[in-house]
Scaffold this motif. Structure first.
Motif, PDB file in Angstrom:
ATOM      1  N   ASP A  40      30.506   6.957   0.896  1.00  0.00           N
ATOM      2  CA  ASP A  40      30.916   7.053   2.296  1.00  0.00           C
ATOM      3  C   ASP A  40      31.531   8.431   2.488  1.00  0.00           C
ATOM      4  O   ASP A  40      32.743   8.580   2.518  1.00  0.00           O
ATOM      5  CB  ASP A  40      31.922   5.937   2.607  1.00  0.00           C
ATOM      6  CG  ASP A  40      32.443   6.000   4.034  1.00  0.00           C
ATOM      7  OD1 ASP A  40      31.803   6.654   4.885  1.00  0.00           O
ATOM      8  OD2 ASP A  40      33.499   5.405   4.289  1.00  0.00           O
ATOM      9  N   ILE A  41      30.686   9.445   2.579  1.00  0.00           N
ATOM     10  CA  ILE A  41      31.150  10.837   2.636  1.00  0.00           C
ATOM     11  C   ILE A  41      31.066  11.343   4.070  1.00  0.00           C
ATOM     12  O   ILE A  41      29.988  11.450   4.638  1.00  0.00           O
ATOM     13  CB  ILE A  41      30.319  11.744   1.707  1.00  0.00           C
ATOM     14  CG1 ILE A  41      30.410  11.229   0.270  1.00  0.00           C
ATOM     15  CG2 ILE A  41      30.785  13.190   1.818  1.00  0.00           C
ATOM     16  CD1 ILE A  41      29.486  11.933  -0.695  1.00  0.00           C
ATOM     17  N   GLN A  42      32.222  11.670   4.626  1.00  0.00           N
ATOM     18  CA  GLN A  42      32.284  12.250   5.963  1.00  0.00           C
ATOM     19  C   GLN A  42      32.326  13.775   5.879  1.00  0.00           C
ATOM     20  O   GLN A  42      31.672  14.457   6.641  1.00  0.00           O
ATOM     21  CB  GLN A  42      33.523  11.726   6.699  1.00  0.00           C
ATOM     22  CG  GLN A  42      33.620  12.154   8.137  1.00  0.00           C
ATOM     23  CD  GLN A  42      32.572  11.462   9.011  1.00  0.00           C
ATOM     24  OE1 GLN A  42      32.152  10.353   8.721  1.00  0.00           O
ATOM     25  NE2 GLN A  42      32.145  12.108  10.058  1.00  0.00           N
ATOM     26  N   LYS A  43      33.123  14.292   4.916  1.00  0.00           N
ATOM     27  CA  LYS A  43      33.279  15.738   4.779  1.00  0.00           C
ATOM     28  C   LYS A  43      33.591  16.070   3.320  1.00  0.00           C
ATOM     29  O   LYS A  43      34.459  15.455   2.715  1.00  0.00           O
ATOM     30  CB  LYS A  43      34.424  16.242   5.665  1.00  0.00           C
ATOM     31  CG  LYS A  43      34.661  17.731   5.577  1.00  0.00           C
ATOM     32  CD  LYS A  43      35.797  18.167   6.471  1.00  0.00           C
ATOM     33  CE  LYS A  43      36.025  19.651   6.334  1.00  0.00           C
ATOM     34  NZ  LYS A  43      37.114  20.113   7.161  1.00  0.00           N
ATOM     35  N   TYR A  64      36.128  14.461  -1.497  1.00  0.00           N
ATOM     36  CA  TYR A  64      35.632  14.340  -0.124  1.00  0.00           C
ATOM     37  C   TYR A  64      36.530  13.441   0.708  1.00  0.00           C
ATOM     38  O   TYR A  64      37.391  12.739   0.185  1.00  0.00           O
ATOM     39  CB  TYR A  64      34.201  13.799  -0.130  1.00  0.00           C
ATOM     40  CG  TYR A  64      34.057  12.403  -0.700  1.00  0.00           C
ATOM     41  CD1 TYR A  64      34.066  11.289   0.132  1.00  0.00           C
ATOM     42  CD2 TYR A  64      33.895  12.192  -2.064  1.00  0.00           C
ATOM     43  CE1 TYR A  64      33.934  10.005  -0.384  1.00  0.00           C
ATOM     44  CE2 TYR A  64      33.760  10.918  -2.583  1.00  0.00           C
ATOM     45  CZ  TYR A  64      33.775   9.826  -1.741  1.00  0.00           C
ATOM     46  OH  TYR A  64      33.643   8.571  -2.254  1.00  0.00           O
ATOM     47  N   LEU A  65      36.305  13.507   2.017  1.00  0.00           N
ATOM     48  CA  LEU A  65      36.976  12.603   2.955  1.00  0.00           C
ATOM     49  C   LEU A  65      35.971  11.538   3.346  1.00  0.00           C
ATOM     50  O   LEU A  65      34.807  11.846   3.652  1.00  0.00           O
ATOM     51  CB  LEU A  65      37.437  13.354   4.202  1.00  0.00           C
ATOM     52  CG  LEU A  65      38.473  14.458   3.998  1.00  0.00           C
ATOM     53  CD1 LEU A  65      38.761  15.164   5.316  1.00  0.00           C
ATOM     54  CD2 LEU A  65      39.743  13.912   3.390  1.00  0.00           C
ATOM     55  N   ASP A  66      36.404  10.266   3.334  1.00  0.00           N
ATOM     56  CA  ASP A  66      35.510   9.193   3.754  1.00  0.00           C
ATOM     57  C   ASP A  66      35.585   9.017   5.271  1.00  0.00           C
ATOM     58  O   ASP A  66      36.288   9.769   5.959  1.00  0.00           O
ATOM     59  CB  ASP A  66      35.806   7.897   2.995  1.00  0.00           C
ATOM     60  CG  ASP A  66      37.186   7.325   3.276  1.00  0.00           C
ATOM     61  OD1 ASP A  66      37.845   7.740   4.248  1.00  0.00           O
ATOM     62  OD2 ASP A  66      37.618   6.449   2.504  1.00  0.00           O
ATOM     63  N   SER A  67      34.858   8.046   5.793  1.00  0.00           N
ATOM     64  CA  SER A  67      34.805   7.864   7.248  1.00  0.00           C
ATOM     65  C   SER A  67      36.147   7.439   7.835  1.00  0.00           C
ATOM     66  O   SER A  67      36.345   7.524   9.039  1.00  0.00           O
ATOM     67  CB  SER A  67      33.727   6.840   7.612  1.00  0.00           C
ATOM     68  OG  SER A  67      34.018   5.592   7.018  1.00  0.00           O
ATOM     69  N   GLN A  68      37.096   7.009   6.996  1.00  0.00           N
ATOM     70  CA  GLN A  68      38.431   6.631   7.462  1.00  0.00           C
ATOM     71  C   GLN A  68      39.414   7.802   7.355  1.00  0.00           C
ATOM     72  O   GLN A  68      40.582   7.656   7.666  1.00  0.00           O
ATOM     73  CB  GLN A  68      38.941   5.460   6.631  1.00  0.00           C
ATOM     74  CG  GLN A  68      37.968   4.310   6.563  1.00  0.00           C
ATOM     75  CD  GLN A  68      38.487   3.100   7.248  1.00  0.00           C
ATOM     76  OE1 GLN A  68      39.678   2.844   7.231  1.00  0.00           O
ATOM     77  NE2 GLN A  68      37.606   2.350   7.858  1.00  0.00           N
ATOM     78  N   GLY A  69      38.933   8.956   6.839  1.00  0.00           N
ATOM     79  CA  GLY A  69      39.793  10.126   6.682  1.00  0.00           C
ATOM     80  C   GLY A  69      40.577  10.140   5.383  1.00  0.00           C
ATOM     81  O   GLY A  69      41.432  10.986   5.185  1.00  0.00           O
TER      82      GLY A  69
END
Length: 87
Positions: A40-43, A64-69
């Motif tokens: 779940d990689i957002q950034k 990395y940051l996931d979709s929850q930050g």
């Protein structure tokens, strides 16, 4: 309140935010990648790899940051960035 005090307070607040985010990244327990691991990689925050032979398999880490930050870390194996022939 004078402007120097306001600037000093803003600088102090910014430094505290940077320190908290660095601490949060340092406290992350890395997960080891296996085939089928749900990502779940957002950034992407950083990519690092161990120093190793000029060309071969090395250990690497993806932070990395996931979709929850939330900051997450993933350990995995990869070919070294020094591998250029046929890869």
């Amino acid at each position: 309140m004078n402007t120097k005090a306001v600037y000093a307070a803003c600088l102090f607040a910014a430094l505290n935010i940077c320190t908290l985010s660095a601490r949060a990244e340092a406290e992350v327990t890395p997960q080891t990648y296996t085939y089928g691991t749900h990502l779940d990689i957002q950034k992407v925050v950083s990519l690092t790899q161990d120093t190793g032979p000029s060309c071969g398999i090395v250990n690497a880490r993806l932070t990395y940051l996931d979709s929850q930050g939330k900051t997450q870390a993933l350990n995995y194996s990869k070919f070294s960035d020094d591998c250029h022939e046929g890869n």
